[in-house]
Design a protein around this motif. Structure first.
Motif, mmCIF file in Angstrom:
data_model
loop_
_atom_site.group_PDB
_atom_site.id
_atom_site.type_symbol
_atom_site.label_atom_id
_atom_site.label_comp_id
_atom_site.label_asym_id
_atom_site.label_seq_id
_atom_site.Cartn_x
_atom_site.Cartn_y
_atom_site.Cartn_z
ATOM 1 N N TYR A 114 17.177 53.279 51.151
ATOM 2 C CA TYR A 114 16.451 52.505 52.163
ATOM 3 C C TYR A 114 16.539 53.187 53.526
ATOM 4 O O TYR A 114 15.538 53.298 54.235
ATOM 5 N N GLU A 118 13.598 54.456 55.895
ATOM 6 C CA GLU A 118 13.512 53.907 57.245
ATOM 7 C C GLU A 118 13.364 55.001 58.288
ATOM 8 O O GLU A 118 12.688 54.826 59.305
ATOM 9 N N ILE A 124 7.327 48.670 59.491
ATOM 10 C CA ILE A 124 8.148 47.780 58.677
ATOM 11 C C ILE A 124 7.731 46.353 58.967
ATOM 12 O O ILE A 124 7.606 45.948 60.116
ATOM 13 N N ARG A 168 20.500 53.693 63.887
ATOM 14 C CA ARG A 168 19.280 53.437 63.124
ATOM 15 C C ARG A 168 18.187 52.822 63.987
ATOM 16 O O ARG A 168 16.991 52.932 63.671
ATOM 17 N N LEU A 237 7.727 48.441 53.532
ATOM 18 C CA LEU A 237 7.832 49.684 54.284
ATOM 19 C C LEU A 237 6.589 50.526 54.040
ATOM 20 O O LEU A 237 6.318 50.954 52.909
#
Length: 334
Positions: A114, A118, A124, A168, A237
């Protein structure tokens, strides 16, 4: 080989792995990756395929792939069996013992996928229950939520995980970052994590990041029509090439799919829920109200603490049932 010093063994294995690494893979400073390279080199030298080694170790070929990529730790017994099967004379065991697996592998292997998606995603869309989405968490909230896990008693590990989560967020916190549309179930706002002070700061953070042109926060209030909705948080996503992935989590597991039927169903669920959510403006108003409620609770908790402290001070000078008088802490002229 067995007579080499520990440092000599480590240098020897590092040399083997570095020599074996393909040029296009680049260099690495990760001990977990180095161990995986040594495992792959030993397997190939023994003439085994990943499937062959998987049969010996009673696991699927894909597990061998993750071990060799440094994305999943092996347990001690499996390392010993692999070392024996590949005739490494204890070398794999010695190297495995020198890897800090908790520090080196930041995410479980399913969540690592994931995170990799990302890092490249174009947009998203998410439905989030019970807790604030990780990309929208302030540092205090992230620390509080992560401290509930196995990092709570190891400050260094907790600090690393908080830093990773904050890292992130970086590409989403710029005006030209990927679109982030998060539908927060009201339970995420009302579930207290870390106390009212942490929640007040988290609400402030939500209001702040919602000013970004690429970030949209909508709240699905408790008072909404009852519909059959996903029982867990859901993520859609969209990748730069137009491909779309669905990601969700169950207990200790993550689930991915790019199957058209599942993607279509996830879009439907997302669109149905959005029909009942508050607008961005009304969502900000609800978050503002929650922030003020947490601010009030924070002040009340502070007042309660002060009152308790004053009560204790008042007891310092009391006479206890004919016992000796407890002297006051105040000086004669105070």
């Amino acid at each position: 080989m067995a007579t080499k010093s520990a440092c000599g063994e480590l240098r020897h294995l590092r040399g083997i792995a570095m020599a074996h690494r393909r040029l296009e893979s680049g260099l690495t400073s990760s001990p977990a990756v180095m161990f995986g390279e040594a495992l792959r080199f030993a397997r190939e030298q023994a003439g085994y395929t990943q499937e062959d080694l998987g049969k010996i170790l009673h696991c699927h070929r894909t597990v061998i792939t993750r071990w060799e990529g440094g994305k999943r730790p092996m347990d001690a017994d499996t390392v010993a069996r692999a070392d024996d099967a590949l005739a490494m004379g204890g070398l794999l065991v010695r190297l495995w013992e020198r890897v800090d697996w908790h520090a080196d592998i930041e995410h479980p292997d399913w969540f690592q996928k994931y995170v990799e998606l990302e890092e490249e995603v174009a947009a998203i869309r998410a439905i989030q229950y019970n807790r604030i989405n990780g990309l929208l968490q302030c540092e205090d909230y992230a620390r509080a939520i992560l401290s509930l896990g196995d990092a709570r008693n190891i400050p260094e590990r907790l600090a690393e995980r908080v830093a990773t989560r904050m890292g992130r967020q970086e590409r989403f916190l710029t005006g030209d970052g990927p679109m982030l549309l998060v539908v927060l179930d009201e339970s995420a706002i009302r579930t207290v994590v870390g106390g009212p002070g942490v929640m007040r700061r988290q609400m402030e953070h939500l209001l702040s990041v919602s000013e970004q042109s690429n970030i949209f926060i909508e709240v699905a209030p408790f008072a909404r029509p009852a519909r059959k909705m996903p029982a867990t948080s859901l993520f859609l996503l969209l990748m730069p090439d137009g491909k779309e992935w669905v990601y969700s989590e169950s207990l200790y597991r993550g689930h991915f799919s790019d199957a058209p039927s599942i993607v279509t169903e996830a879009r439907r669920d997302f669109d149905l829920l959005r029909g009942d959510v508050l607008s961005v403006g009304d969502s900000c108003a609800l978050i503002t109200d929650a922030m003020e409620e947490y601010r009030h609770e924070e002040r009340r908790a502070g007042d309660s603490f002060l009152a308790q402290e004053q009560l204790q001070r008042g007891r310092w000078g009391r006479v206890h049932r004919g016992g000796p008088r407890i002297p006051s802490r105040r000086g004669p002229g105070a």
